[in-house]
Design an enzyme around this catalytic site. Structure first.
Site, PDB file in Angstrom:
ATOM      1  N   GLU A 195       3.063  15.751  -0.910  1.00 12.78           N
ATOM      2  CA  GLU A 195       2.484  16.248  -2.057  1.00 12.78           C
ATOM      3  C   GLU A 195       3.256  17.380  -2.704  1.00 12.78           C
ATOM      4  O   GLU A 195       3.749  18.246  -2.036  1.00 12.78           O
ATOM      5  CB  GLU A 195       0.871  16.540  -1.721  1.00 12.78           C
ATOM      6  CG  GLU A 195       0.215  15.628  -1.049  1.00 12.78           C
ATOM      7  CD  GLU A 195       0.046  14.239  -1.602  1.00 12.78           C
ATOM      8  OE1 GLU A 195       0.403  14.072  -2.958  1.00 12.78           O
ATOM      9  OE2 GLU A 195      -0.356  13.433  -0.987  1.00 12.78           O
ATOM     10  N   HIS A 239       4.492  10.184  -3.680  1.00 17.80           N
ATOM     11  CA  HIS A 239       4.328  10.889  -2.624  1.00 17.80           C
ATOM     12  C   HIS A 239       4.867  10.227  -1.263  1.00 17.80           C
ATOM     13  O   HIS A 239       4.801  11.047  -0.401  1.00 17.80           O
ATOM     14  CB  HIS A 239       2.728  11.444  -2.722  1.00 17.80           C
ATOM     15  CG  HIS A 239       1.884  10.467  -2.120  1.00 17.80           C
ATOM     16  ND1 HIS A 239       0.547  10.706  -1.714  1.00 17.80           N
ATOM     17  CD2 HIS A 239       1.890   9.203  -1.872  1.00 17.80           C
ATOM     18  CE1 HIS A 239       0.054   9.609  -1.413  1.00 17.80           C
ATOM     19  NE2 HIS A 239       0.953   8.581  -1.338  1.00 17.80           N
ATOM     20  N   ASP A 240       5.149   9.207  -1.047  1.00 15.34           N
ATOM     21  CA  ASP A 240       5.342   8.563  -0.004  1.00 15.34           C
ATOM     22  C   ASP A 240       7.036   8.829   0.039  1.00 15.34           C
ATOM     23  O   ASP A 240       7.330   8.525   1.240  1.00 15.34           O
ATOM     24  CB  ASP A 240       5.287   6.848  -0.080  1.00 15.34           C
ATOM     25  CG  ASP A 240       3.575   6.574   0.221  1.00 15.34           C
ATOM     26  OD1 ASP A 240       2.985   7.162   0.804  1.00 15.34           O
ATOM     27  OD2 ASP A 240       3.289   5.643  -0.444  1.00 15.34           O
ATOM     28  N   GLU A 297      -0.833  11.414  -9.332  1.00 18.22           N
ATOM     29  CA  GLU A 297      -0.528  11.845  -8.055  1.00 18.22           C
ATOM     30  C   GLU A 297      -1.175  13.227  -7.787  1.00 18.22           C
ATOM     31  O   GLU A 297      -1.695  13.944  -8.970  1.00 18.22           O
ATOM     32  CB  GLU A 297       0.983  12.019  -7.886  1.00 18.22           C
ATOM     33  CG  GLU A 297       1.780  10.930  -7.717  1.00 18.22           C
ATOM     34  CD  GLU A 297       1.899  10.331  -6.185  1.00 18.22           C
ATOM     35  OE1 GLU A 297       1.012  10.839  -5.553  1.00 18.22           O
ATOM     36  OE2 GLU A 297       2.810   9.240  -6.089  1.00 18.22           O
TER      37      GLU A 297
END
Length: 361
Positions: free
Chosen positions: A327, A265-266, A294
């Site tokens: 996200e 998600h980064d 996640e």
């Protein structure tokens, strides 16, 4: 005519109710930061830990003296505020006085608690992480792709951590407390996903908390904690775990399966695809798999509307703290997994904010 009049009155009444609710809500948005600040204050003072150790109601004066407060007035006001939000509660001491005790919520704020979330609160409430939130509008309007974090600090969050050991520790501690909660949920909900895995590499594993918990629970697994050199250098030794430094965009140590939690998600879709392709290279083609933990954003998430809302909050965190992180919905996950070369995948919802995504080459 009478029915029309009644209908008009009803609409006016509904309008008044909506306006009243809007007035109430806007005050909450205006001063929403006070909850984080008061919770951070309680953690830093050590109130949850002291109450937990005391095991019975403690009076304001006793608590004030134990914490070394020069005056009990400010402490009282902090406690009053947090009690009003269900953090801590009042009980009789049995001697005609009011005392303070823990609640299930305040127990999550102990620094030494097994399921503590205190480190995550302290990270997100730190000046370093709060400053980028003031640049969200610039991020939306900017023609370039400068992250809000970079705009404030002159480097991205990972570069900043590399040159600031104290902040790096805040990140590691926060990720470790998140790992303890998430891993417990995975073990409780789907332990079968680790069956048959002899070697497991935790990609971006931080200080090794995650892989250590997994190896202790499934002792047949040989674990590899893989992360950047400055992160691995402070990882604690653990039986059955080997710490390996490197960069996931270059190569990843070979294993039967790869584990990635709160890593993808980064990054942008392109970067995620690159990481996942590197994972495919190092797992067996026929029996290997990638275990991804996640958030999966959906309109409905098992009826848990509060967790769904936290997912959208985390998406705002990604916008504030990363360059292209976000996200993703189930459809977006399917896109990057297919593009990376996986033939199939499935999503398992667990009792946590994150879900487990199993991807097979």
């Amino acid at each position: 005519m009478g029915e029309e009049t009644n209908g008009s009155v009803a609409r006016i009444h509904e309008g008044d109710k909506a306006e009243s609710q809007a007035q109430e809500d806007i005050w909450k948005y205006t001063f929403g930061f006070t909850e984080m600040a008061a919770v951070k204050c309680a953690i830093e003072l050590g109130i949850p830990d002291f109450l937990e150790n005391h095991q019975k109601p403690i009076t304001l004066n006793q608590l004030s003296s134990a914490l070394g407060c020069s005056s009990s007035n400010f402490l009282y006001r902090i406690l009053r505020f947090l009690i009003n939000r269900g953090i801590f509660k009042e009980e009789s001491t049995g001697h005609g006085e009011i005392g303070y005790v823990q609640t299930p919520l305040s127990r999550l704020l102990r620094r030494d608690g097994g399921n503590s979330m205190a480190a995550l609160v302290l990270l997100e409430a730190s000046p370093v992480m709060l400053a980028p939130w003031h640049f969200l509008n610039a991020r939306v309007l900017a023609k370039g792709n400068t992250a809000a974090f970079s705009a404030v600090h002159g480097k991205d969050v990972w570069e900043y951590a590399e040159t600031n050991p104290e902040h790096s520790k805040l990140i590691n501690d926060a990720m470790a407390c998140h790992a303890r909660v998430a891993i417990r949920a995975i073990i409780d909900n789907c332990p079968e996903i680790f069956k048959g895995i002899e070697t497991l590499v935790d990609v971006g594993g931080g200080d090794g908390t995650t892989i250590s918990l997994l190896v202790k629970t499934f002792p047949w697994i040989r674990g590899i904690n893989f992360d950047l050199p400055h992160v691995v250098s402070v990882a604690l030794p653990c039986h059955g775990v080997r710490h390996v430094e490197g960069n996931m965009f270059d190569s990843i140590p070979k294993a039967d399966a790869a584990f990635l939690m709160s890593v993808l998600h980064d990054w942008s879709d392109e970067k995620c695809i690159q990481i996942l392709k590197n994972c495919i290279k190092i797992i067996p083609k026929d029996t290997g798999k990638v275990i991804i933990v996640e958030v999966v954003l959906e309109k409905e998430r098992g009826g848990n509307e509060k967790l769904k809302d936290v997912g959208f909050m985390l998406d705002m965190v990604m916008m504030a703290h990363t360059t292209n992180g976000k996200e993703r919905t189930a459809k977006e996950w399917a896109h990057i997994l297919t593009a990376a070369g996986f033939n199939r995948h499935c999503i398992k919802h667990i009792n946590a904010i994150a879900s487990v995504i199993l991807a097979y080459p």
